[in-house]
Design a protein around this motif. Sequence first.
Motif, mmCIF file in Angstrom:
data_model
loop_
_atom_site.group_PDB
_atom_site.id
_atom_site.type_symbol
_atom_site.label_atom_id
_atom_site.label_comp_id
_atom_site.label_asym_id
_atom_site.label_seq_id
_atom_site.Cartn_x
_atom_site.Cartn_y
_atom_site.Cartn_z
ATOM 1 N N THR A 39 0.888 -1.313 -0.075
ATOM 2 C CA THR A 39 -0.197 0.085 0.040
ATOM 3 C C THR A 39 0.793 1.365 0.096
ATOM 4 O O THR A 39 0.625 2.134 -0.890
ATOM 5 N N PHE A 287 -5.453 -0.901 -7.558
ATOM 6 C CA PHE A 287 -5.340 -1.120 -6.297
ATOM 7 C C PHE A 287 -6.246 -0.677 -5.336
ATOM 8 O O PHE A 287 -6.872 -1.303 -4.423
ATOM 9 N N VAL A 288 -6.909 0.665 -5.368
ATOM 10 C CA VAL A 288 -7.796 1.215 -4.788
ATOM 11 C C VAL A 288 -9.292 0.569 -5.137
ATOM 12 O O VAL A 288 -9.989 0.441 -4.200
ATOM 13 N N LEU A 291 -9.210 -2.627 -3.508
ATOM 14 C CA LEU A 291 -9.582 -2.551 -1.857
ATOM 15 C C LEU A 291 -10.921 -2.189 -1.529
ATOM 16 O O LEU A 291 -11.421 -2.761 -0.792
#
Length: 308
Positions: A39, A287-288, A291
């Motif tokens: 992250t 990635f966001v 997530l």
Amino acid sequence: MANTKTNSKVKTKNAVEITAKGIMTVCAVIAVFAVFSITLYMILKGTPAFVKVGVPELLFGSVWKPTAKVPSYGIFNIILSSIVGTGASVLIGVPVGLLTAVFLTDIADKKLSSVVQPAVELLAAIPSVIYGLLGLMLLNPVMYRLEKLIFAGSETHTFTGGSNMLSAIIVLAIMILPTVVNVSASSIRAVSGNLRAASLALGATRLQTIFRVVIPAAKSGILTGVVLGIGRALGEAMAINMVAGGSVNLPLPFNSVRFLTTQLVSEMGYAEGLHRQVLFTVGLVLFVFILAINLLLQRLRKKATDNE
């Protein structure tokens, strides 16, 4: 003497438990550290482009020309393609996967189930590049014939040879099937037989029992399968790169498109400078997304568990 042996066994047992606890703690710390490190790395690498290019131009711009004399780094169409492609594949793959799981657990006889179940598990073991190759050789020609049939005589449509959004959606839907089927089937099998017996005893039909009793009771596990399926669909690159065409366009069914993952695969090898930084930003956006979707579905799964 007996007390000595007993004390020795207790000490040995305590030592084993302490050692096991220590190993598990170390594993947990490593896992948390890995997530935190990934992250932090993505944030550090992905945020500079927001400052240099600007958030509106980067996230909402529709022109991607990183090597032009006056470069443009708009990734809106790429983000939209990932969302539409993943969403459509889930809408197709999840119902088919769930119904397949129901068939394997509650409808098919043991002999047939013993044949179908390994076949579904084998689908999960097939490398993604093989899915892409099959899509390229078998699905894309069919899509091209369909494209020529629909857009015959059109002067505005750009023919893609079958490498389009629709091909990508179909391939993704097939790729998430094994995950949804296997996890859903395990969850359905875990439902107590007493619930089925009670429903049937109250006069419900077999199908009513399955869809009104068994599936609601297994919804927590089914949601887990959906989460894993969405994760695979969002993270897939190689197969999509082979069947989707690779052009930055609006995600219409017969348009050649590019997903966030294929954007990284296609250009990271030669990108440099600001272009490379923007690609890291693309990775951060991906990635966001993953997530956020996982957190949302975990919350839904927790609510489903609390309501059981």
